[in-house]
Design an enzyme around this catalytic site. Sequence first.
Site, short mmCIF file in Angstrom:
data_model
loop_
_atom_site.label_atom_id
_atom_site.label_comp_id
_atom_site.label_asym_id
_atom_site.label_seq_id
_atom_site.Cartn_x
_atom_site.Cartn_y
_atom_site.Cartn_z
N GLY A 34 0.82 -1.21 0.00
CA GLY A 34 0.00 0.00 0.00
C GLY A 34 0.85 1.26 0.00
CB ALA A 35 2.01 3.87 1.35
CB ALA A 38 4.39 7.62 -9.81
CG HIS A 40 3.33 0.95 -5.40
ND1 HIS A 40 3.47 1.99 -4.51
CD2 HIS A 40 3.96 -0.11 -4.86
CE1 HIS A 40 4.15 1.57 -3.46
NE2 HIS A 40 4.46 0.30 -3.64
CE LYS A 153 12.55 2.14 -3.26
NZ LYS A 153 13.36 1.69 -2.16
CD GLN A 157 10.71 -7.35 -2.23
OE1 GLN A 157 10.55 -7.27 -1.02
NE2 GLN A 157 9.99 -6.63 -3.08
O1 PAF Z 1 8.13 -4.81 -1.96
C1 PAF Z 1 7.15 -4.83 -1.19
O2 PAF Z 1 6.33 -3.92 -1.13
C2 PAF Z 1 6.98 -6.02 -0.26
O3 PAF Z 1 8.22 -6.50 0.17
C3 PAF Z 1 6.14 -7.15 -0.87
C4 PAF Z 1 6.82 -7.74 -2.08
C5 PAF Z 1 4.76 -6.61 -1.25
C6 PAF Z 1 5.94 -8.27 0.16
O4 PAF Z 1 5.30 -7.81 1.30
#
Ligand code: PAF
Length: 283
Positions: A34-35, A38, A40, A153, A157
């Site tokens: 959430g939050a 641009a 996302h 970014k 991950q």
């Molecule tokens: O990148 C993120 O916002 C978080 O790490 C994710 C991938 C949604 C997992 O909670």
Amino acid sequence: MGQPVILDSVAALRRWREAERKAGRTVGLVPTMGALHAGHISLVKTMKGMTDKVVTSIFVNPTQFAPNEDFSKYPRTFEGDVKLLSQVGGDAVFAPQVAEMYPEGFATTVSLDGPAKVGLEDAFRPTHFAGVATVVTKLLLQALPDKAIFGEKDFQQLAVIRRFVRDLDIPVEILGGVTQREADGLALSSRNVYLSPEERVLAPTIHRVLTNAANSIREGVGIAQAELVAKEALEAAGFAVDYVAIRDTASLAAPKIGASPDSLRILCAAKLGKTRLIDNIAV
Ligand code: PAF
């Protein structure tokens, strides 16, 4: 455009997904906490171009925050998020409560190696990727999307997710979305709202320093030297640096001697006051 349908339980998500499958439509998943900004929204737009329907998950995942981190103060802006998604044609929002994702007795985590153990984020947030991997595995198995997209970014991950999806044979295509930046170079992040006006002015220094380091490597400067110069430049600007590291893009391991600049990525995490910023660029 219409309002996205709000799905607040795994059962509702599964029903929605199954109806799309029966109708012969492909589904893309955009996992978020959430939050929305641009960055996302660009992931949602990319996915809109690749699948018939897009579901965005909004879940601030407690298991990826250490006790000393910002879980309780992480920005939560659900109504604004849904409005933004409706403007770009988001079809569905999956917004479960913590108890839905982690019911009483929950006792399983995904255990990681490879890109999750290369001494970058993992060295400073040792429990973080197990939490990310666990929640992303759950989201993928709940939504059963054809594709899922994550921003570059959070480069480590993305590498971790690609690795465990392959290792666990999760049937989904993982896509990476290019980092979106402010005009002054600051990478968009939900945590940028924590920056004071003075810190906000300094924050784009990270991107400038990474760009200088990448240029210097292309001009023949050695990796250790480029890392040191970048770290010192950030410290001189007032950052507390966790790491500046030049790594092999694919494995995130230290590069082999003589590695081509084209194979390298430069990654950084540094604190400005209480706000921890991360960024990375290709060399
Ligand atoms: O990148 C993120 O916002 C978080 O790490 C994710 C991938 C949604 C997992 O909670």
